[in-house]
Design an enzyme around this catalytic site. Structure first.
Site, PDB file in Angstrom:
ATOM      1  N   HIS A  51       0.311  -1.366   0.331  1.00 20.48           N
ATOM      2  CA  HIS A  51      -0.515   0.119  -0.060  1.00 20.48           C
ATOM      3  C   HIS A  51       0.941   0.811  -0.128  1.00 20.48           C
ATOM      4  O   HIS A  51       2.119   0.477   0.479  1.00 20.48           O
ATOM      5  CB  HIS A  51      -0.899   0.071   1.484  1.00 20.48           C
ATOM      6  CG  HIS A  51      -1.652  -1.166   1.080  1.00 20.48           C
ATOM      7  ND1 HIS A  51      -1.609  -2.225   2.243  1.00 20.48           N
ATOM      8  CD2 HIS A  51      -2.448  -1.348   0.420  1.00 20.48           C
ATOM      9  CE1 HIS A  51      -2.563  -3.188   1.780  1.00 20.48           C
ATOM     10  NE2 HIS A  51      -3.363  -2.588   0.990  1.00 20.48           N
ATOM     11  N   ASP A  54       2.541   1.703   3.405  1.00 16.29           N
ATOM     12  CA  ASP A  54       3.538   1.245   3.840  1.00 16.29           C
ATOM     13  C   ASP A  54       4.607   1.322   3.666  1.00 16.29           C
ATOM     14  O   ASP A  54       5.261   0.770   4.732  1.00 16.29           O
ATOM     15  CB  ASP A  54       2.882  -0.591   2.760  1.00 16.29           C
ATOM     16  CG  ASP A  54       2.031  -1.428   3.246  1.00 16.29           C
ATOM     17  OD1 ASP A  54       1.326  -1.387   4.327  1.00 16.29           O
ATOM     18  OD2 ASP A  54       1.409  -1.959   2.700  1.00 16.29           O
ATOM     19  N   GLU A 176      -8.789  -3.476  -8.325  1.00 17.73           N
ATOM     20  CA  GLU A 176      -9.304  -5.422  -7.319  1.00 17.73           C
ATOM     21  C   GLU A 176     -10.493  -6.170  -6.784  1.00 17.73           C
ATOM     22  O   GLU A 176     -11.216  -4.941  -6.699  1.00 17.73           O
ATOM     23  CB  GLU A 176      -8.437  -5.592  -6.452  1.00 17.73           C
ATOM     24  CG  GLU A 176      -8.480  -6.853  -5.732  1.00 17.73           C
ATOM     25  CD  GLU A 176      -7.513  -6.894  -4.242  1.00 17.73           C
ATOM     26  OE1 GLU A 176      -6.532  -6.296  -4.461  1.00 17.73           O
ATOM     27  OE2 GLU A 176      -8.351  -7.761  -3.597  1.00 17.73           O
ATOM     28  N   HIS A 215     -13.018 -12.855  -3.077  1.00 18.93           N
ATOM     29  CA  HIS A 215     -14.154 -11.426  -3.789  1.00 18.93           C
ATOM     30  C   HIS A 215     -14.361 -12.410  -4.806  1.00 18.93           C
ATOM     31  O   HIS A 215     -15.640 -12.195  -4.675  1.00 18.93           O
ATOM     32  CB  HIS A 215     -12.874 -10.777  -3.968  1.00 18.93           C
ATOM     33  CG  HIS A 215     -11.450 -10.018  -2.611  1.00 18.93           C
ATOM     34  ND1 HIS A 215     -11.446  -8.885  -3.325  1.00 18.93           N
ATOM     35  CD2 HIS A 215     -11.885  -9.939  -1.832  1.00 18.93           C
ATOM     36  CE1 HIS A 215     -10.405  -8.535  -2.926  1.00 18.93           C
ATOM     37  NE2 HIS A 215     -10.954  -8.644  -1.307  1.00 18.93           N
ATOM     38  N   ASP A 250     -14.152 -11.430   4.531  1.00 21.42           N
ATOM     39  CA  ASP A 250     -13.326 -11.878   3.538  1.00 21.42           C
ATOM     40  C   ASP A 250     -12.744 -12.453   5.068  1.00 21.42           C
ATOM     41  O   ASP A 250     -11.913 -11.663   5.543  1.00 21.42           O
ATOM     42  CB  ASP A 250     -12.861  -9.718   3.734  1.00 21.42           C
ATOM     43  CG  ASP A 250     -11.887 -10.222   2.642  1.00 21.42           C
ATOM     44  OD1 ASP A 250     -11.578 -11.507   2.339  1.00 21.42           O
ATOM     45  OD2 ASP A 250     -10.899  -9.667   2.158  1.00 21.42           O
ATOM     46  N   ASP A 252      -9.494 -14.723   3.737  1.00 22.77           N
ATOM     47  CA  ASP A 252      -8.636 -14.597   3.607  1.00 22.77           C
ATOM     48  C   ASP A 252      -7.658 -15.549   4.142  1.00 22.77           C
ATOM     49  O   ASP A 252      -6.196 -15.495   5.125  1.00 22.77           O
ATOM     50  CB  ASP A 252      -8.106 -13.468   4.224  1.00 22.77           C
ATOM     51  CG  ASP A 252      -8.041 -12.095   3.395  1.00 22.77           C
ATOM     52  OD1 ASP A 252      -8.639 -11.972   2.433  1.00 22.77           O
ATOM     53  OD2 ASP A 252      -7.919 -10.309   4.038  1.00 22.77           O
ATOM     54  N   ASP A 285      -3.051 -13.652  -0.637  1.00 25.87           N
ATOM     55  CA  ASP A 285      -3.570 -12.406   0.619  1.00 25.87           C
ATOM     56  C   ASP A 285      -4.123 -12.991   1.330  1.00 25.87           C
ATOM     57  O   ASP A 285      -5.404 -13.260   1.076  1.00 25.87           O
ATOM     58  CB  ASP A 285      -4.750 -11.183  -0.381  1.00 25.87           C
ATOM     59  CG  ASP A 285      -4.389  -9.814  -0.060  1.00 25.87           C
ATOM     60  OD1 ASP A 285      -3.561 -10.116   1.544  1.00 25.87           O
ATOM     61  OD2 ASP A 285      -4.763  -9.300  -0.607  1.00 25.87           O
TER      62      ASP A 285
HETATM   63  C1  XUL Z   1      -9.147  -6.712   0.332  1.00 29.35           C
HETATM   64  C2  XUL Z   1      -7.597  -6.497   0.421  1.00 29.35           C
HETATM   65  C3  XUL Z   1      -6.480  -6.146  -0.024  1.00 29.35           C
HETATM   66  C4  XUL Z   1      -6.037  -4.946  -1.473  1.00 29.35           C
HETATM   67  C5  XUL Z   1      -5.227  -4.336  -1.381  1.00 29.35           C
HETATM   68  O1  XUL Z   1     -10.153  -6.823   0.345  1.00 29.35           O
HETATM   69  O2  XUL Z   1      -8.053  -7.956  -0.260  1.00 29.35           O
HETATM   70  O3  XUL Z   1      -5.777  -6.422   0.311  1.00 29.35           O
HETATM   71  O4  XUL Z   1      -5.545  -6.427  -1.666  1.00 29.35           O
HETATM   72  O5  XUL Z   1      -5.651  -3.088  -0.984  1.00 29.35           O
HETATM   73 MN    MN Z   2      -6.309  -8.406  -2.144  1.00 28.63          MN
END
Ligand code: XUL
Ligand code: MN
Length: 346
Positions: A51, A54, A176, A215, A250, A252, A285
């Site tokens: 980011h 970051d 994204e 996602h 979400d 992850d 991610d």
């Molecule tokens: C949010 C997500 C973020 C993006 C980067 O769901 O996946 O971490 O990948 O901004």
């Molecule tokens: Mn992501």
């Protein structure tokens, strides 16, 4: 026949998270950026994704000159470690200006803030040596549909993308998509939406996509289909592999953790389309489970890579001729079992 792809791996500093969730504080003590960088090296990953903050912390309080100076220092630090910057993404969901949308806020000054911050992210990307700006459109949606106009929001998004494309003739925008969270309903929920809006911009060939498995699942889609769709347009420029247990927050999770067959089909889609042959990285991610002890902190990333590579072997050793014969015979019952047996090792 083309040589098999040798995949290269990537993760971001946020993928070494400390275990906090909306209901509880961190469960592991925060680590420095240097710790995260050496963890990435220890894992044998070759790239880091960033980011904007970051890369340059407290970015909103710094001048452009200061931002460039810090980005240059980071570039040096990364080169010293042999790590490449894969992408930069403006974090447009934290600042007070983005409370009700960034590019699609109803407030003109706030829309301008989002565009200016994105231009700074592009400048950072330039210094770090990547041409990919990832746009996770976190707050580009609504909590109440009556609060905004969908048509006007599309126009605002196109204006913002055009401003970014105009700021730098080489930058590529990788959208994204995510259908919800934090917004109730997002304006760009799927790859189809991302590639459609690309066509309205001043340079459609520089607007593509990043697919995240979770996602796509949250949108009720098969991530493998999303990969095939984006790659049919030659527009899959980055990838966030992970996993997700159904329609909830979400998660992850590690790649393949929830549904190995869905993970296998993503790997097959990447293989058949040659993902990675034009320098694309496989990014995970993923987050450690909240219960993870510090001594196991890197496992979710190492395990995701191991699962990915084992599924690459499974994709390459899949009995294609047998499968084709069953397809020709419309014998999907045995095709189903062929896949299961292959995944189970028989
Ligand atoms: C949010 C997500 C973020 C993006 C980067 O769901 O996946 O971490 O990948 O901004
Ligand atoms: Mn992501």
């Amino acid at each position: 026949m083309a040589k098999p792809t040798v995949y290269r791996f990537c993760a971001g500093p946020w993928n070494f998270s400390e275990g906090q969730d909306p209901y509880g504080p961190p469960t592991r003590s925060p680590q420095s950026f240097d710790w995260k960088l050496s963890a990435l090296k220890e894992l044998g990953f070759e790239a880091m994704m960033f980011h904007d903050d970051d890369a340059v912390p407290d970015i909103d309080s710094k001048s452009s000159a200061q931002i460039l100076k810090e980005a240059k220092e980071l570039r040096k630090r990364l080169s010293g470690e042999g790590i490449v910057a894969e992408m930069v993404a403006p974090r447009l969901w934290f600042a007070p200006q983005t409370v009700d949308g960034a590019y699609t806020s109803n407030n003109k000054k706030h829309r301008q803030y989002a565009i200016d911050r994105s231009k700074r992210s592009i400048d950072i990307a330039n210094v770090l040596g990547t041409d990919i700006l990832v746009l996770w459109l976190a707050r580009e949606g609504t909590y109440l549909r009556e609060a905004k106009s969908g048509t006007r929001s599309v126009e605002y998004l196109v204006q913002a993308f055009d401003a970014m494309l105009g700021h730098d003739p080489k930058i590529r925008l990788a959208i994204e998509p995510k259908p919800n969270e934090p917004a109730d309903v997002a304006y760009i929920p799927t790859i189809g939406h991302a590639l459609a809006i690309a066509q309205l911009t001043r340079d459609p060939k520089r607007v593509g996509a990043l697919i995240e498995s979770a996602h796509a699942i949250l949108a009720g889609l098969d991530p493998a289909d999303e990969i095939d769709f984006a790659m049919a347009f030659k527009k899959l420029w980055s990838l966030h592999l992970n996993d997700q247990n159904g329609l909830k927050f979400d998660q992850d999770k590690p790649f393949g953790s929830n549904n190995l067959r869905v993970a296998f089909n993503q790997v097959r889609a990447l293989e058949r389309n040659g993902y990675g042959r034009r320098g694309e990285y496989v990014c995970f991610d993923v987050h450690p489970f909240r219960t993870t002890r510090p001594e196991h902190w890197l496992k979710h990333l190492g395990n995701s890579r191991d699962t990915f590579l084992r599924l690459v072997d499974k994709a390459r050793s899949f009995p294609e001729a047998k499968a084709q014969a069953l397809i020709n015979d419309l014998n999907y019952q045995d095709l189903d079992q062929l896949v299961l047996n292959h995944l189970m090792g028989r």
